[in-house]
Structures are given as structure tokens and as C-alpha cells.
Design a protein around this motif. Structure first.
Motif, mmCIF file in Angstrom:
data_model
loop_
_atom_site.group_PDB
_atom_site.id
_atom_site.type_symbol
_atom_site.label_atom_id
_atom_site.label_comp_id
_atom_site.label_asym_id
_atom_site.label_seq_id
_atom_site.Cartn_x
_atom_site.Cartn_y
_atom_site.Cartn_z
ATOM 1 N N GLY A 18 70.153 17.527 29.236
ATOM 2 C CA GLY A 18 71.772 16.580 30.205
ATOM 3 C C GLY A 18 72.269 15.865 29.147
ATOM 4 N N ALA A 19 71.453 14.948 28.480
ATOM 5 C CA ALA A 19 71.556 14.493 27.641
ATOM 6 C C ALA A 19 72.960 14.578 26.694
ATOM 7 C CB ALA A 19 71.192 12.847 27.002
ATOM 8 N N GLY A 20 72.196 15.653 26.439
ATOM 9 C CA GLY A 20 72.834 16.374 25.108
ATOM 10 C C GLY A 20 74.358 16.927 25.446
ATOM 11 N N ILE A 21 74.381 18.025 26.713
ATOM 12 C CA ILE A 21 75.313 17.928 27.194
ATOM 13 C C ILE A 21 76.314 17.515 27.857
ATOM 14 C CG2 ILE A 21 76.083 19.116 29.198
ATOM 15 C CD1 ILE A 21 73.029 20.381 30.256
ATOM 16 N N ALA A 22 75.924 16.089 28.076
ATOM 17 C CA ALA A 22 77.076 15.043 28.189
ATOM 18 C C ALA A 22 77.928 14.782 27.062
ATOM 19 C CB ALA A 22 76.324 13.702 28.919
ATOM 20 N N ARG A 23 77.202 14.713 25.826
ATOM 21 C CA ARG A 23 77.446 13.985 24.585
ATOM 22 C C ARG A 23 78.424 15.072 24.364
ATOM 23 N NH1 ARG A 23 72.030 11.967 24.103
ATOM 24 N NH2 ARG A 23 71.808 14.588 22.523
ATOM 25 N N VAL A 24 78.462 16.750 24.852
ATOM 26 C CA VAL A 24 79.319 17.579 23.380
ATOM 27 C C VAL A 24 80.362 17.391 24.559
ATOM 28 C CG1 VAL A 24 79.716 19.913 24.001
ATOM 29 C CG2 VAL A 24 77.478 19.280 23.727
ATOM 30 N N PHE A 25 80.491 16.970 25.486
ATOM 31 C CA PHE A 25 82.100 16.708 26.679
ATOM 32 C C PHE A 25 82.998 15.106 25.943
ATOM 33 C CE2 PHE A 25 82.115 21.044 29.081
ATOM 34 C CZ PHE A 25 80.357 21.300 29.504
ATOM 35 N N ALA A 26 81.729 14.417 25.964
ATOM 36 C CA ALA A 26 82.266 13.328 25.674
ATOM 37 C C ALA A 26 83.038 13.397 24.304
ATOM 38 C CB ALA A 26 81.507 12.262 25.473
ATOM 39 N N ARG A 27 82.484 14.379 23.460
ATOM 40 C CA ARG A 27 82.616 14.897 21.602
ATOM 41 C C ARG A 27 83.927 14.960 21.717
ATOM 42 N NH1 ARG A 27 77.812 16.708 18.634
ATOM 43 N NH2 ARG A 27 76.729 14.929 18.822
ATOM 44 N N ALA A 28 84.261 16.299 23.096
ATOM 45 C CA ALA A 28 85.837 16.934 23.170
ATOM 46 C C ALA A 28 86.804 15.981 23.280
ATOM 47 C CB ALA A 28 85.519 17.963 23.689
ATOM 48 N N GLY A 158 86.836 25.115 23.653
ATOM 49 C CA GLY A 158 87.136 24.279 23.352
ATOM 50 C C GLY A 158 86.447 23.263 22.988
ATOM 51 N N CYS A 159 85.157 22.487 23.119
ATOM 52 C CA CYS A 159 83.747 21.759 22.428
ATOM 53 C C CYS A 159 83.169 22.065 21.116
ATOM 54 C CB CYS A 159 83.018 21.575 23.563
ATOM 55 S SG CYS A 159 83.399 21.237 25.506
ATOM 56 N N GLY A 160 83.697 23.268 21.050
ATOM 57 C CA GLY A 160 82.776 23.788 19.612
ATOM 58 C C GLY A 160 82.306 24.784 20.168
ATOM 59 N N LYS A 161 81.751 24.973 21.354
ATOM 60 C CA LYS A 161 80.224 25.674 20.848
ATOM 61 C C LYS A 161 80.436 26.938 21.192
ATOM 62 C CE LYS A 161 77.025 23.846 22.586
ATOM 63 N NZ LYS A 161 76.311 23.006 21.550
ATOM 64 N N THR A 162 80.048 28.411 21.498
ATOM 65 C CA THR A 162 80.064 29.575 20.891
ATOM 66 C C THR A 162 79.329 29.922 22.510
ATOM 67 O OG1 THR A 162 79.185 29.278 18.689
ATOM 68 C CG2 THR A 162 79.555 31.564 19.934
ATOM 69 N N ALA A 163 80.479 30.069 23.188
ATOM 70 C CA ALA A 163 80.004 30.537 24.814
ATOM 71 C C ALA A 163 80.277 32.155 25.011
ATOM 72 C CB ALA A 163 81.255 30.038 25.381
ATOM 73 N N VAL A 164 78.507 32.625 24.905
ATOM 74 C CA VAL A 164 78.832 33.661 25.299
ATOM 75 C C VAL A 164 78.437 34.668 26.831
ATOM 76 C CG1 VAL A 164 77.161 36.364 25.106
ATOM 77 C CG2 VAL A 164 77.793 34.858 22.868
ATOM 78 N N PRO A 165 79.627 35.149 27.449
ATOM 79 C CA PRO A 165 79.522 35.465 28.451
ATOM 80 C C PRO A 165 78.797 36.445 29.096
ATOM 81 C CG PRO A 165 81.556 35.967 28.143
ATOM 82 C CD PRO A 165 80.898 35.546 26.836
ATOM 83 N N LEU A 166 77.861 37.125 29.958
ATOM 84 C CA LEU A 166 77.118 38.282 30.166
ATOM 85 C C LEU A 166 78.293 38.611 31.249
ATOM 86 C CD1 LEU A 166 75.497 36.368 28.665
ATOM 87 C CD2 LEU A 166 72.928 36.827 30.678
#
Ligand SMILES: NC(=O)C1=CN([C@@H]2O[C@H](COP(=O)(O)OP(=O)(O)OC[C@H]3O[C@@H](n4cnc5c(N)ncnc54)[C@H](O)[C@@H]3O)[C@@H](O)[C@H]2O)C=CC1
Ligand SMILES: O=C(O)[C@@H](O)C(=O)[C@H](O)[C@@H](O)CO
Length: 293
Positions: A18-28, A158-166
Motif C-alpha cells: 500500500g505504501a508503494g501504491i500510494a507513492r505511485v499515485f502521488a508521484r503522478a 498515466g502513472c507510468g505503469k504497464t497495465a495489462v487488462p485480463l
């Protein structure tokens, strides 16, 4: 569906993920609100935002954290009833946000079954460390509209992630099924006495891993030749380990409290600095990988 930084993200559970996920969105640049039953964890996560990121806020109740949120992401412990209770509190406090779960393996329909409006649920499965590994699997629940999947893919991209939809849910999604298959065979080989854990790890870091950073299994098979892979799979499949549950070498360590980096001892002794050192090395590797194209 358009996505804008007017989105407000609530992250519930500020532990390893959760801490890392929060940083991803804050960084964006998103407004990020953090809650954890351990107030110190929420405060620590909020304080961990990068200097250049949008400041995060920590909140002492679920209701306060999700107030005004457009996306609520839970990264609470992998326990179905705990997650269900948490999602119910979110639904009661916020009637409009998309509700995302970072579950590693709980099927979306199991989480949705406890919800008043299962159409709000989507699984966004980040990988550890969440603010370093690009991949996020986006998994629809039984009632998730495609527009929600597309909205989360766009938000994560938009946050720079590689989102793979199933296209549909499956236990363990894609990456954890692939990991579990490999880990099952890795432990089988050690149980057979073929190799030590260190030697099995070396076959990945010195061979399979570097290749997989550039090409996945289907591209590797194309590069190697499907005639060869037909022979190889015909020959090897019958002898692969077929464990249908955690092998003794894993379960016995867990039962002894040897949890790995969390406790200092797993399959090997692990220092408290190892997760952060690994994350730094992984970030450097990913940077080099991006430079290669
Ligand atoms: N650790 C990993 O490598 C990965 C874990 N996941 C998944 O992410 C989720 C979280 O896992 P971790 O971060 O590893 O767990 P963790 O145990 O490190 O963090 C969970 C956090 O949730 C808090 N918490 C407990 N009950 C809560 C509640 N009712 N409401 C809000 N917060 C609560 C805990 O205080 C803790 O800080 C799990 O579903 C897990 O399967 C997904 C990918 C990788
Ligand atoms: O490897 C990861 O980060 C994810 O695939 C996970 O979900 C974790 O492996 C989790 O299953 C166990 O740590």
C-alpha cells in the motif's frame, strides 16, 4: 472514459504494497489519502512521498480517508473476510468511487459477492515493489463494466505503469499463475535433491531472468523454434512436479515463523536492508531496460 488528475485516490492498507501504491499515485500528481489500522503505518506512508510528488494525507478512519475519493484501492491483508468487511465500510461511506483491490489471488467474484454494488469492484494487482515494477494486472469482477477496466488502465498508464487488462478473472490472474508454476517446480527440484535453492535461483538470475526481461514465453518459443519446444514439452511435462498445495519445505518454514525478509530468515538468512537494496537494484535494471527499448 477520460481521466484527469482531479481524481482523488484513497489507499487503505499502508504495508509492503500500500505504501508503494500510494507513492505511485502521488508521484503522478494525484491527491492521495492513506488509511491503515496502524496509524503509524498510514503516517509513514504519507510521509514517504517523493520530494517532487504531491503531498499525501494520512487519515485515522476509513470513512475520513475515502471521503471525496474517486478511486479507493485496498491493500489490506490477504484475508477474504477482512477485505469484505473493509469493502463494506467503503461502500457505506462512499457511494460513487471505483473500488479496487490489490489482492494477489482472491477471485474477483469472491470479493464482489459481499458487495452491495459489485459493479464498483475491479482488481488492480500491483507487483512488489509497487513503485518500481511497471506491471499492474487489471482484472474485472463479474459485474465490472468494461468502461471501469478502461478507466483504471488509463489511470495506471498515466502513472507510468504497464497495465495489462485480463479478459476475465482466473485464480492468481496471469503473473501469479506463472510464478506459482515456476515456484512449484523450483521447490520440486530441491525436494528431489537435484539442486539447492541457491543453485535454482542462479539458473533464473543467470539465464531465464535476463531473457524474460526482454521477451516473454511466447516470443522465447518463437525464437527457439516451435519444433524444439514441442519436443521439449513432450519430454518434460510428464516429469514435472504436480503439487496441489504448498510443499512441506514452504509450509514448515511458515509454521516456524521463518517468513523471509519479514523475519530475517526464510530459505536463507535475509537482512532487513535486503528489500530496499533489491528495489534499488531493480530500479536500475528497469532504467537500463528502458534505455535498450
Ligand atoms: N507482499 C507482496 O509481495 C504482494 C502482496 N499483494 C497483496 O497486497 C495486499 C497487501 O499485502 P501486503 O502489503 O504484503 O501486506 P502487509 O501486511 O504488508 O500490509 C497490510 C497492511 O494493512 C493493514 N491493515 C490490516 N487490517 C486492515 C484493515 N482492516 N483496514 C486497513 N488496513 C489494514 C496492516 O496494518 C498493514 O499495514 C494483499 O492482498 C496481498 O496479497 C500483491 C502483490 C504483492
Ligand atoms: O510477486 C508479486 O509481487 C506478486 O505476484 C504477488 O502477488 C506476490 O508474489 C504475492 O503473491 C506473494 O508475495
Amino acid at each position: 472514459m477520460a481521466v484527469s488528475t482531479s481524481e482523488t485516490i484513497a489507499v487503505l492498507g499502508a504495508g509492503v504494497m500500500g505504501a508503494g501504491i500510494a507513492r505511485v499515485f502521488a508521484r503522478a500528481g494525484y491527491a492521495v489519502r492513506v488509511y491503515d489500522v496502524r496509524a503509524e503505518a498510514a503516517a509513514g506512508a504519507a510521509a514517504s512521498a517523493d520530494a517532487s510528488a504531491r503531498p499525501m494525507t494520512a487519515h485515522d478512519t476509513v470513512e475520513a480517508a475515502v471521503d471525496g475519493a474517486t478511486v479507493v484501492l485496498e491493500a489490506a491483508p490477504e484475508r477474504l473476510e477482512l477485505k469484505r468487511e473493509l469493502l463494506a465500510r467503503v461502500e457505506a461511506a462512499n457511494q460513487t468511487a471505483v473500488i479496487a483491490s490489490n489482492t494477489s489471488s482472491i477471485p474477483a467474484d469472491a470479493l464482489a459477492a459481499g458487495m452491495r454494488d459489485p459493479a464498483r469492484l475491479v482488481i488492480t494487482h500491483f507487483f512488489n515493489p509497487a513503485d518500481t515494477v511497471p506491471l499492474v494486472e487489471v482484472v474485472p469482477g463479474p459485474a465490472t463494466p468494461q468502461a471501469t477496466v478502461e478507466r483504471m488502465v488509463a489511470l495506471l498508464a498515466g502513472c507510468g505503469k504497464t497495465a495489462v487488462p485480463l479478459a476475465q478473472q482466473v485464480e492468481g490472474f496471469i503473473a501469479n499463475r506463472l510464478q506459482a508454476a515456476l515456484y512449484r517446480e523450483a521447490m520440486h527440484l530441491v525436494e528431489l535433491g537435484v539442486a539447492s535453492p541457491e543453485q535454482v535461483d542462479a539458473t533464473v538470475t543467470a539465464g531465464l531472468g535476463p531473457r524474460w526481461a526482454l521477451a516473454g514465453p511466447f516470443e522465447i518459443m518463437d525464437l527457439g523454434g516451435l519444433d524444439v519446444w514441442t519436443s521439449v514439452t513432450d519430454g518434460i511435462f510428464p516429469s514435472l512436479g504436480d503439487a496441489s498445495a504448498a510443499p512441506a519445505m514452504l509450509r514448515e518454514r511458515m509454521e516456524r515463523g521463518e517468513l523471509g525478509a519479514k523475519t530475517g530468515q526464510g530459505f536463507a538468512a535475509r537482512g532487513p536492508e535486503e528489500p530496499a537494496a533489491f528495489a534499488r537494484r531493480l530500479a536500475a535494471l528497469l532504467e537500463a531496460r528502458r534505455a535498450i527499448g
